[in-house]
Design an enzyme around this catalytic site. Structure first.
Site, PDB file in Angstrom:
ATOM      1  N   GLU A 100      -6.630   4.429   8.344  1.00  0.00           N
ATOM      2  CA  GLU A 100      -6.498   5.868   8.050  1.00  0.00           C
ATOM      3  C   GLU A 100      -7.800   6.420   7.474  1.00  0.00           C
ATOM      4  O   GLU A 100      -8.172   7.557   7.743  1.00  0.00           O
ATOM      5  CB  GLU A 100      -5.303   6.092   7.106  1.00  0.00           C
ATOM      6  CG  GLU A 100      -3.986   5.939   7.860  1.00  0.00           C
ATOM      7  CD  GLU A 100      -2.838   5.360   7.046  1.00  0.00           C
ATOM      8  OE1 GLU A 100      -2.871   5.416   5.805  1.00  0.00           O
ATOM      9  OE2 GLU A 100      -1.895   4.821   7.683  1.00  0.00           O
ATOM     10  N   GLY A 148       3.027   2.044  10.923  1.00  0.00           N
ATOM     11  CA  GLY A 148       3.997   3.123  10.779  1.00  0.00           C
ATOM     12  C   GLY A 148       4.774   3.454  12.042  1.00  0.00           C
ATOM     13  O   GLY A 148       5.454   4.476  12.117  1.00  0.00           O
ATOM     14  N   GLU A 200      -4.700  -5.287  11.025  1.00  0.00           N
ATOM     15  CA  GLU A 200      -3.680  -4.249  11.183  1.00  0.00           C
ATOM     16  C   GLU A 200      -3.908  -3.520  12.508  1.00  0.00           C
ATOM     17  O   GLU A 200      -4.735  -2.606  12.578  1.00  0.00           O
ATOM     18  CB  GLU A 200      -3.782  -3.239  10.036  1.00  0.00           C
ATOM     19  CG  GLU A 200      -3.541  -3.843   8.678  1.00  0.00           C
ATOM     20  CD  GLU A 200      -3.038  -2.806   7.680  1.00  0.00           C
ATOM     21  OE1 GLU A 200      -1.921  -2.959   7.190  1.00  0.00           O
ATOM     22  OE2 GLU A 200      -3.768  -1.820   7.420  1.00  0.00           O
ATOM     23  N   SER A 241       3.982  -2.236  10.308  1.00  0.00           N
ATOM     24  CA  SER A 241       5.443  -2.205  10.459  1.00  0.00           C
ATOM     25  C   SER A 241       6.143  -3.466   9.936  1.00  0.00           C
ATOM     26  O   SER A 241       7.150  -3.902  10.499  1.00  0.00           O
ATOM     27  CB  SER A 241       5.830  -1.938  11.916  1.00  0.00           C
ATOM     28  OG  SER A 241       5.413  -0.644  12.298  1.00  0.00           O
ATOM     29  N   LYS A 256       0.014   4.291  -0.088  1.00  0.00           N
ATOM     30  CA  LYS A 256      -0.633   5.450   0.564  1.00  0.00           C
ATOM     31  C   LYS A 256      -0.488   6.692  -0.331  1.00  0.00           C
ATOM     32  O   LYS A 256      -0.384   6.552  -1.543  1.00  0.00           O
ATOM     33  CB  LYS A 256      -0.082   5.659   1.974  1.00  0.00           C
ATOM     34  CG  LYS A 256      -0.128   4.364   2.798  1.00  0.00           C
ATOM     35  CD  LYS A 256       0.071   4.565   4.267  1.00  0.00           C
ATOM     36  CE  LYS A 256       0.002   3.198   4.957  1.00  0.00           C
ATOM     37  NZ  LYS A 256       0.049   3.271   6.404  1.00  0.00           N
ATOM     38  N   ASN A 292       0.860  -1.195   0.000  1.00  0.00           N
ATOM     39  CA  ASN A 292       0.000   0.000   0.000  1.00  0.00           C
ATOM     40  C   ASN A 292       0.894   1.243   0.000  1.00  0.00           C
ATOM     41  O   ASN A 292       1.543   1.534   1.003  1.00  0.00           O
ATOM     42  CB  ASN A 292      -0.880  -0.057   1.257  1.00  0.00           C
ATOM     43  CG  ASN A 292      -1.673   1.213   1.473  1.00  0.00           C
ATOM     44  OD1 ASN A 292      -1.785   2.063   0.589  1.00  0.00           O
ATOM     45  ND2 ASN A 292      -2.229   1.362   2.674  1.00  0.00           N
ATOM     46  N   HIS A 332      -9.354   0.827   5.519  1.00  0.00           N
ATOM     47  CA  HIS A 332      -8.040   1.043   6.136  1.00  0.00           C
ATOM     48  C   HIS A 332      -8.209   1.983   7.329  1.00  0.00           C
ATOM     49  O   HIS A 332      -9.034   2.901   7.290  1.00  0.00           O
ATOM     50  CB  HIS A 332      -7.072   1.640   5.106  1.00  0.00           C
ATOM     51  CG  HIS A 332      -5.661   1.671   5.627  1.00  0.00           C
ATOM     52  ND1 HIS A 332      -5.220   2.657   6.465  1.00  0.00           N
ATOM     53  CD2 HIS A 332      -4.623   0.814   5.457  1.00  0.00           C
ATOM     54  CE1 HIS A 332      -3.955   2.407   6.791  1.00  0.00           C
ATOM     55  NE2 HIS A 332      -3.567   1.290   6.183  1.00  0.00           N
ATOM     56  N   GLY A 378       2.995  -1.286   4.261  1.00  0.00           N
ATOM     57  CA  GLY A 378       2.880   0.142   3.951  1.00  0.00           C
ATOM     58  C   GLY A 378       4.245   0.712   3.608  1.00  0.00           C
ATOM     59  O   GLY A 378       4.771   0.525   2.502  1.00  0.00           O
ATOM     60  N   GLY A 379       4.860   1.383   4.574  1.00  0.00           N
ATOM     61  CA  GLY A 379       6.125   2.094   4.370  1.00  0.00           C
ATOM     62  C   GLY A 379       7.184   1.307   3.612  1.00  0.00           C
ATOM     63  O   GLY A 379       7.799   1.825   2.670  1.00  0.00           O
TER      64      GLY A 379
HETATM   65  P1  PGA Z   1       3.153   0.226   7.667  1.00  0.00           P
HETATM   66  O1  PGA Z   1       1.627   0.417   7.167  1.00  0.00           O
HETATM   67  O2  PGA Z   1       3.660  -1.022   7.012  1.00  0.00           O
HETATM   68  O3  PGA Z   1       3.846   1.478   7.202  1.00  0.00           O
HETATM   69  O4  PGA Z   1       3.098   0.094   9.151  1.00  0.00           O
HETATM   70  C1  PGA Z   1       0.771  -0.675   7.012  1.00  0.00           C
HETATM   71  C2  PGA Z   1      -0.555  -0.213   6.481  1.00  0.00           C
HETATM   72  O5  PGA Z   1      -1.020   0.875   6.858  1.00  0.00           O
HETATM   73  O6  PGA Z   1      -1.188  -0.923   5.668  1.00  0.00           O
END
Ligand code: PGA
Length: 247
Positions: free
Chosen positions: A95, A171, A165, A211, A10, A8, A93, A232-233
């Site tokens: 967010e 993050g 998650e 993470s 983002k 992802n 998600h 994500g990141g």
């Molecule tokens: P992250 O994000 O791997 O940066 O922790 C995961 C996500 O929000 O899907």
């Protein structure tokens, strides 16, 4: 066994970044047995599709409208996503839930829209830090699943993947213990078995996200009941994401 490894992006990357990314990433994962998907921002979906055509990598969108068409300025419908070659969509998600106030009811409508166009869905669930500390995570996750999947038939579940998650892990670099993930896998499976059947619960595809990086990916992906990872990141770096995809 084949794992689902989804990245992802983002709200990151420019068109040029996506071009460079795909050029680096695609050859590095060409031998991977896993099912890989990237979720770039809406603006790059068509471009990414062209880049991915020669590979088996799936194309994902990060969101979809709960409405099918009409006067909804700024929204992007499931049909639009389908028409540019999107295979799969992230829904719910954390967010979107937190910053854009998406409730389970809207998430449920989005899931139905996406499924009606033949898109696969990743439904994200997970608790906040305070819900975890106050031992409320079970009820939060149960509710996100039962209200998110409300009114769906059992045969539609084959196109739904549930991503656990924990919000406190997204993050942050803070990751749950294996036994905490195992417990949530049980919570998810029990909920699906209560709402549908034992068979549906056995077949449920569950991802872990929060993470994940090239170092810890393998240990999360090996947890019984975990069918893959939502990254994500670490998915923004094509070299690192390729390592994760090749576990
Ligand atoms: P992250 O994000 O791997 O940066 O922790 C995961 C996500 O929000 O899907």
């Amino acid at each position: 066994m084949k794992k689902l490894i989804y990245g992802n992006f983002k709200m990151n990357s420019t068109l040029l970044d996506i071009e460079k990314y795909t050029e680096t990433f695609i050859p590095k994962v060409s031998l991977s047995k896993n099912e890989i998907a990237i979720f770039p921002p809406f603006t790059y979906l068509m471009f990414a599709k062209q880049k991915l055509t020669s590979s088996k990598i799936l194309l994902g969108a990060q969101n979809v409208s709960s409405e099918s068409k009409g006067a909804f300025t700024g929204e992007v419908s499931a049909q639009m996503l389908k028409s540019v070659g999107v295979d799969i969509v992230l829904i719910g998600h954390s967010e979107r839930r937190k910053l854009f106030l998406e409730k389970n009811e809207i998430i449920n409508k989005k899931i139905k829209e996406a499924l009606s166009l033949g898109l696969k869905v990743v439904l994200c669930v997970g608790e906040t830090k305070s819900e975890r500390l106050n031992n409320r995570y079970t009820e939060v996750i149960q509710k996100e699943i039962s209200e998110g999947l409300k009114g769906l038939y059992e045969n539609e579940l084959k196109n739904i993947i549930i991503a656990y998650e924990p919000i406190w892990s997204i993050g942050t670099g803070v990751v749950p213990e294996v036994k905490q993930i195992e417990e949530v896998v049980k919570i998810i499976k029990t909920e699906i078995s209560n709402e549908y059947s034992l068979n549906a619960s056995k077949n449920a595809k569950i991802l872990y996200g929060g993470s994940v990086n090239a170092i810890n990916a393998k240990s999360f992906a090996s947890i019984p009941g975990i069918g893959g990872l939502l990254v994500g990141g670490a998915s923004l770096n094509p070299e690192e994401f390729a390592k994760i995809c090749n576990i």
